[in-house]
Design a protein around this motif. Sequence first.
Motif, short mmCIF file in Angstrom:
data_model
loop_
_atom_site.label_atom_id
_atom_site.label_comp_id
_atom_site.label_asym_id
_atom_site.label_seq_id
_atom_site.Cartn_x
_atom_site.Cartn_y
_atom_site.Cartn_z
N LYS A 55 0.84 -1.21 0.00
CA LYS A 55 0.00 0.00 0.00
C LYS A 55 0.87 1.26 0.00
CE LYS A 55 -3.95 -2.25 2.18
NZ LYS A 55 -4.92 -2.25 3.30
N ALA A 56 1.99 1.16 -0.74
CA ALA A 56 2.88 2.31 -0.90
C ALA A 56 2.32 3.18 -2.01
CB ALA A 56 4.29 1.83 -1.25
N SER A 57 1.27 3.91 -1.68
CA SER A 57 0.51 4.63 -2.71
C SER A 57 0.65 6.14 -2.59
CB SER A 57 -0.96 4.24 -2.64
OG SER A 57 -1.49 4.52 -1.36
N GLY A 66 -3.74 6.47 -4.87
CA GLY A 66 -3.64 5.02 -4.81
C GLY A 66 -2.64 4.43 -5.78
N THR A 67 -2.14 5.25 -6.71
CA THR A 67 -1.11 4.76 -7.63
C THR A 67 0.17 4.47 -6.84
OG1 THR A 67 -2.01 6.09 -9.44
CG2 THR A 67 0.25 5.30 -9.69
N PRO A 68 0.79 3.30 -7.06
CA PRO A 68 2.00 2.97 -6.30
C PRO A 68 3.11 3.99 -6.52
CG PRO A 68 1.19 1.05 -7.47
CD PRO A 68 0.40 2.23 -7.97
N THR A 69 3.84 4.28 -5.47
CA THR A 69 5.01 5.14 -5.56
C THR A 69 6.24 4.33 -5.12
OG1 THR A 69 5.91 7.32 -4.98
CG2 THR A 69 4.73 6.12 -3.25
N HIS A 118 1.45 4.28 -14.19
CA HIS A 118 1.10 3.11 -13.38
C HIS A 118 1.97 3.04 -12.12
CE1 HIS A 118 -1.51 1.59 -16.51
NE2 HIS A 118 -0.55 1.79 -17.39
N VAL A 119 2.99 3.87 -12.06
CA VAL A 119 3.85 3.93 -10.88
C VAL A 119 4.55 5.29 -10.88
CG1 VAL A 119 5.90 2.95 -12.03
CG2 VAL A 119 5.61 2.68 -9.54
N PHE A 120 4.82 5.81 -9.69
CA PHE A 120 5.58 7.04 -9.53
C PHE A 120 6.93 6.71 -8.93
CE2 PHE A 120 1.09 8.62 -8.83
CZ PHE A 120 0.95 9.11 -10.13
N MET A 121 7.91 7.57 -9.16
CA MET A 121 9.26 7.28 -8.67
C MET A 121 9.43 7.59 -7.19
SD MET A 121 11.69 10.30 -10.27
CE MET A 121 11.34 9.85 -11.96
N GLY A 122 8.64 8.53 -6.65
CA GLY A 122 8.79 8.93 -5.26
C GLY A 122 10.11 9.63 -5.02
#
Length: 317
Positions: free
Chosen positions: A31-33, A48-51, A221-225
């Motif tokens: 749940k790293a969103s 809610g998109t994963p980071t 679909h994913v972020f770099m954070g």
Amino acid sequence: MNMQLLLILLMSFAIGVITLPILIPILRRLKASQTEREELQSHQAKTGTPTMGGIGILIAYTASTLVAAIIEPMVLPVLILTVGFGLIGFIDDYLKVVLRRSDGLLAWQKLILQFLVTTIFVFYITKFSGISLLMRIPFTNGAMWDIGYFAIPILYFAVIGTVNGTNFTDGLDGLASTVTFIVALFFAAASLHLGGGVELSGMAMAGALLAFLIYNCYPAHVFMGDTGSLALGGFVAGMAYMLQMPLYILIVGLIYLVEVISVILQVGYFKLTHGKRIFRMAPIHHHFELGGWSETKVVTIFAIVTGLMCAVGFIAI
């Protein structure tokens, strides 16, 4: 050498393409969103998109750079700075999105860690790499600037400033990754031209970012954070210093600089005027977005600007 560059690029790309589809479901399970700012209504669907997808960038870049180090050890200081700042970002992300500590690392904790990583980099390049802190002056046909005892403080300022500028640039699908992909190619080309020995590092990052963009371009679909954005800043600063080109960050990293300045101006003006703003929102990419530009338009324009500034930077060499 051309074949080596291509192989490192393809290796990094392949590792990223293999790693990210495995990583993204793991991030979902943790749940790293991503949590979006309420003011950005168009971004609410991204909640809610994963980071922390920067882990995939780091894996691809690190693995291919370690292979490149067998051929050219000069890439190691850039790896140290990239992974060091990536780890700081990872700790911050983990605290915020996995352990749900809203503040993550406190500002003073983050600054101390950034100083520590930068110190390790300075020690390595001055003691083991033989790189002096003389700086190439743009548009002077190779003239060098010796600023003496000020070189070390300027290095800390340049590295930490670049890292935070890259962090601010990460806010739209594909923005930081696209801009830094172009910058990575610039430094790879500059290293080839100057015989700097870090071109393989540039190609390793370019390959990792290409793989990441498959999953990070709009709609992401994913972020770099912070894991990714701080690592990218470390990479840019590391490449610049290994080539004695920190002044060129002001040219090829113009987008990073403008993002930082927009935040500084916004915060300063807000405090001075007790609530008034210069921009609709800072960093400045959100200003354009709230002005009606689509995310893809902002990314495209910023990428074009970066490409043009990299062309200027190459002329300046």
